[in-house]
Design a protein around this motif. Structure first.
Motif, PDB file in Angstrom:
ATOM      1  N   ASP A  57       0.860  -1.185   0.000  1.00 40.71           N
ATOM      2  CA  ASP A  57       0.000   0.000   0.000  1.00 40.71           C
ATOM      3  C   ASP A  57       0.900   1.240   0.000  1.00 40.71           C
ATOM      4  O   ASP A  57       1.934   1.283   0.660  1.00 40.71           O
ATOM      5  N   TYR A  58       0.473   2.240  -0.783  1.00 37.71           N
ATOM      6  CA  TYR A  58       1.292   3.438  -0.921  1.00 37.71           C
ATOM      7  C   TYR A  58       1.377   4.197   0.398  1.00 37.71           C
ATOM      8  O   TYR A  58       2.445   4.639   0.808  1.00 37.71           O
ATOM      9  N   ASP A  59       0.212   4.299   1.090  1.00 37.96           N
ATOM     10  CA  ASP A  59       0.130   5.155   2.278  1.00 37.96           C
ATOM     11  C   ASP A  59      -0.113   4.293   3.500  1.00 37.96           C
ATOM     12  O   ASP A  59      -1.228   3.840   3.748  1.00 37.96           O
ATOM     13  N   MET A  60       0.979   3.997   4.242  1.00 38.39           N
ATOM     14  CA  MET A  60       0.868   3.248   5.493  1.00 38.39           C
ATOM     15  C   MET A  60       1.513   4.074   6.593  1.00 38.39           C
ATOM     16  O   MET A  60       2.485   4.804   6.343  1.00 38.39           O
ATOM     17  N   PRO A  61       0.992   3.974   7.838  1.00 41.48           N
ATOM     18  CA  PRO A  61       1.503   4.830   8.922  1.00 41.48           C
ATOM     19  C   PRO A  61       2.970   4.571   9.245  1.00 41.48           C
ATOM     20  O   PRO A  61       3.696   5.491   9.614  1.00 41.48           O
ATOM     21  N   VAL A  62       3.412   3.324   9.125  1.00 41.95           N
ATOM     22  CA  VAL A  62       4.815   2.995   9.406  1.00 41.95           C
ATOM     23  C   VAL A  62       5.428   2.405   8.137  1.00 41.95           C
ATOM     24  O   VAL A  62       5.020   1.324   7.703  1.00 41.95           O
ATOM     25  N   CYS A  63       6.325   3.152   7.526  1.00 46.34           N
ATOM     26  CA  CYS A  63       7.054   2.672   6.329  1.00 46.34           C
ATOM     27  C   CYS A  63       6.093   2.428   5.170  1.00 46.34           C
ATOM     28  O   CYS A  63       5.609   1.315   4.971  1.00 46.34           O
ATOM     29  N   GLY A  64       5.814   3.488   4.408  1.00 50.93           N
ATOM     30  CA  GLY A  64       4.912   3.386   3.264  1.00 50.93           C
ATOM     31  C   GLY A  64       5.536   2.643   2.088  1.00 50.93           C
ATOM     32  O   GLY A  64       6.696   2.216   2.106  1.00 50.93           O
ATOM     33  N   GLY A  65       4.737   2.519   1.026  1.00 45.95           N
ATOM     34  CA  GLY A  65       5.159   1.714  -0.122  1.00 45.95           C
ATOM     35  C   GLY A  65       6.437   2.202  -0.768  1.00 45.95           C
ATOM     36  O   GLY A  65       7.305   1.399  -1.167  1.00 45.95           O
ATOM     37  N   ILE A  66       6.590   3.527  -0.936  1.00 46.19           N
ATOM     38  CA  ILE A  66       7.796   4.071  -1.566  1.00 46.19           C
ATOM     39  C   ILE A  66       9.026   3.730  -0.736  1.00 46.19           C
ATOM     40  O   ILE A  66      10.083   3.341  -1.280  1.00 46.19           O
ATOM     41  N   GLU A  67       8.884   3.848   0.595  1.00 53.54           N
ATOM     42  CA  GLU A  67      10.014   3.525   1.469  1.00 53.54           C
ATOM     43  C   GLU A  67      10.350   2.040   1.419  1.00 53.54           C
ATOM     44  O   GLU A  67      11.526   1.651   1.472  1.00 53.54           O
ATOM     45  N   VAL A  68       9.333   1.200   1.285  1.00 49.33           N
ATOM     46  CA  VAL A  68       9.577  -0.250   1.157  1.00 49.33           C
ATOM     47  C   VAL A  68      10.414  -0.535  -0.099  1.00 49.33           C
ATOM     48  O   VAL A  68      11.390  -1.284  -0.076  1.00 49.33           O
ATOM     49  N   ILE A  69      10.033   0.084  -1.208  1.00 55.47           N
ATOM     50  CA  ILE A  69      10.759  -0.139  -2.466  1.00 55.47           C
ATOM     51  C   ILE A  69      12.213   0.307  -2.325  1.00 55.47           C
ATOM     52  O   ILE A  69      13.142  -0.388  -2.749  1.00 55.47           O
ATOM     53  N   ALA A  70      12.421   1.485  -1.719  1.00 54.18           N
ATOM     54  CA  ALA A  70      13.770   2.009  -1.551  1.00 54.18           C
ATOM     55  C   ALA A  70      14.611   1.098  -0.658  1.00 54.18           C
ATOM     56  O   ALA A  70      15.798   0.845  -0.936  1.00 54.18           O
ATOM     57  N   THR A  71      13.996   0.589   0.412  1.00 53.31           N
ATOM     58  CA  THR A  71      14.733  -0.284   1.335  1.00 53.31           C
ATOM     59  C   THR A  71      15.127  -1.591   0.661  1.00 53.31           C
ATOM     60  O   THR A  71      16.246  -2.088   0.824  1.00 53.31           O
ATOM     61  N   LEU A  72      14.190  -2.160  -0.100  1.00 58.66           N
ATOM     62  CA  LEU A  72      14.496  -3.421  -0.808  1.00 58.66           C
ATOM     63  C   LEU A  72      15.631  -3.220  -1.799  1.00 58.66           C
ATOM     64  O   LEU A  72      16.517  -4.064  -1.949  1.00 58.66           O
ATOM     65  N   ALA A  73      15.611  -2.064  -2.495  1.00 54.50           N
ATOM     66  CA  ALA A  73      16.669  -1.779  -3.456  1.00 54.50           C
ATOM     67  C   ALA A  73      18.012  -1.653  -2.749  1.00 54.50           C
ATOM     68  O   ALA A  73      19.039  -2.148  -3.244  1.00 54.50           O
ATOM     69  N   GLY A  86      -4.718   4.384  -2.955  1.00 55.48           N
ATOM     70  CA  GLY A  86      -6.029   4.991  -3.096  1.00 55.48           C
ATOM     71  C   GLY A  86      -5.929   6.347  -3.744  1.00 55.48           C
ATOM     72  O   GLY A  86      -6.922   6.962  -4.098  1.00 55.48           O
ATOM     73  N   ASN A  87      -4.745   6.813  -3.890  1.00 52.86           N
ATOM     74  CA  ASN A  87      -4.538   8.108  -4.518  1.00 52.86           C
ATOM     75  C   ASN A  87      -4.317   7.882  -6.004  1.00 52.86           C
ATOM     76  O   ASN A  87      -3.320   7.306  -6.402  1.00 52.86           O
ATOM     77  N   GLY A  88      -5.201   8.333  -6.826  1.00 56.45           N
ATOM     78  CA  GLY A  88      -5.156   8.028  -8.248  1.00 56.45           C
ATOM     79  C   GLY A  88      -4.390   9.008  -9.076  1.00 56.45           C
ATOM     80  O   GLY A  88      -4.514   8.993 -10.300  1.00 56.45           O
ATOM     81  N   SER A  89      -3.624   9.859  -8.459  1.00 58.19           N
ATOM     82  CA  SER A  89      -2.899  10.838  -9.260  1.00 58.19           C
ATOM     83  C   SER A  89      -1.764  10.181 -10.020  1.00 58.19           C
ATOM     84  O   SER A  89      -1.142   9.221  -9.575  1.00 58.19           O
TER      85      SER A  89
END
Length: 452
Positions: A57-73, A86-89
């Motif tokens: 999920d893009y927007d999570m209270p602890v470690c959102g989706g973008i941060e997950v991707i960066a950490t995995l990388a 849920g944000n369709g922009s």
């Protein structure tokens, strides 16, 4: 056949209701789905469990989706991530893709994304599989190229690539064959500067003549002339080649100088005595047949001398076999020194030699040669253990007086040699065709036989 394991998915979603709903939907599609409440928990799970795909999920209270991707990388973990937001922009989608997301889906109020998500998952997994196959193929190609490069570099044969009239590549063995210390001294140079100018023409002509559609690479032998006039025997094989997009020839050059020398040595040993270098029995009989045919054609006489060294066994017993070999080589040299170029000498084995005399006028000529041989062999020979003196008993048969064929001539000469030994050794005797035939020593006496 073992069943394929289900696709394992880790879903990071802070909304428990949505998480359960999506989990059930994917379970019905055959996926195995584990759910965690946020990105931090998901990253912890990934440290001990492997998954085929991550839904974040893009927007999570602890470690959102973008941060997950960066950490995995940052960790070097190569698991495709689908961003669920849920944000369709478009801005969110672009950011997610820039960070390394494999794809994204947008939550909608009608929950249509739940039906869309399996399609997106399959697309991502298919792309991931294609990417893995591509990387595997690339790795295989790199591995093959590396193996080929090492084979070429370590090959004892010279391998060169010609583009036009220049050498675009050559391995170390090829460079050494051409007289260079390393390939850099050869690459880029004109072929004509390194080998005889007709070399490329020979290669191309051979390719044209051998172009039969066979998979076998045609080999041919050639003698290359190198700078400085040095010549080397080689085997060549050439195949059309593409080098950096240009038409080229790949040529394999094998130095066969040693092979040629070995072949010539074997051919020599097939007809010559390895110790003295004289003709052996095989070549002797061949030469005798030729000499007799020539004598018959020209109506000439020929003589056959059968020579046996006297006291040779005693030399072996006293001085040893090595000294005996030295004596045999010296005896061969001395016998040869008594002959004309047209005559022939052979070692029949042990201490026995034969001499073919062609174009002789009669027995007097044969007697003269036999006397010279006895005189030459009577000179002492210096050996490692001291000096020794041997004599020679010689039997002589005449063509056509004694016989007209090789075997009979040899048999009669052999018998005459044994008669010379019985009569005291160190002398010669003619075959028993003549009433005055007897044995004579090395003194100037000679049996004045009738002319042929």
């Amino acid at each position: 056949m073992a069943e394929s394991r289900p696709i394992r998915i880790l879903y990071m979603e802070d909304n428990p209701a949505l998480a359960r709903l999506l989990q059930k939907s994917l379970l019905r599609k055959g996926y195995q789905v584990d759910v965690v409440a946020d990105g931090a928990a998901g990253l912890t799970v990934l440290e001990g469990t492997s998954y085929d795909l991550i839904l974040a999920d893009y927007d999570m209270p602890v470690c959102g989706g973008i941060e997950v991707i960066a950490t995995l990388a940052a960790r070097g973990v190569d698991i495709p991530v689908i961003m669920v937001t849920g944000n369709g922009s478009e801005k969110v989608a672009v950011e997610a893709l820039k960070q390394g997301a494999a794809d994204y889906v947008v939550k909608d109020l009608e929950m249509g994304y739940i039906e869309l998500l399996p399609i997106v998952i399959e697309q991502v997994l298919t792309r991931q599989e294609l990417l893995r196959e591509k990387e595997l193929m690339a790795e295989m190609i790199r591995d093959r190229e590396e193996r080929y490069r090492r084979l070429v570099e370590l090959s004892p044969d010279g391998i060169a690539i010609h583009v036009g009239d220049r050498i675009a590549f050559i391995n170390a063995a090829g460079a050494r064959l051409l007289g260079a210390s390393d390939p850099t001294g050869v690459i880029g140079r004109r072929v004509a500067d390194l080998v005889s100018p007709d070399y490329l023409c020979l290669v191309r002509d051979q390719l044209a003549s051998e172009s039969t559609g066979s998979d076998a690479v045609p080999w041919f032998e050639e003698r290359l002339t190198l700078p400085g006039g040095r010549a080397v025997d080689v085997e060549l094989a050439a195949v059309p080649f593409s080098h950096e997009g240009e038409e080229a020839l790949q040529v394999i050059i094998r130095d066969i100088t040693e092979k040629k020398l070995a072949k010539r040595r074997l051919e020599f040993l097939a007809h010559h005595d390895p110790l003295t270098g004289l003709a052996n029995r095989v070549l002797f009989f061949d030469r005798l047949d030729v000499s007799l045919r020539q004598a018959e054609r020209d109506r000439q006489c020929a003589a056959l001398l059968f020579i046996d060294l006297d006291h040779f066994k005693g030399v072996n017993d006293v001085f040893g076999h090595d000294a005996g070999d030295v004596l045999l080589m010296e005896a061969a040299r001395r016998i040869e020194s008594c002959l004309r170029k047209a005559d022939s000498v052979a070692r029949m084995g042990g201490d026995e030699f034969t001499v073919i005399l062609t174009r002789v006028s009669g027995e007097a000529d044969a007697a003269m040669v036999a006397g010279k041989i006895i005189e030459a062999l009577a000179v002492p020979v210096a050996l490692a253990g001291g000096e020794c003196t041997v004599g020679a008993s010689i039997g002589i048969s005449m063509y056509p007086l004694d016989a007209a064929d090789a075997e009979s001539l040899l048999r009669k000469a052999d018998a005459a040699m044994y008669r010379a030994k019985r009569l005291g050794k160190n002398r010669f005797a003619f075959a028993m065709h003549d009433p005055c035939a007897g044995a004579v020593d090395a003194a100037p006496q000679a049996c004045a036989g009738s002319p042929c």
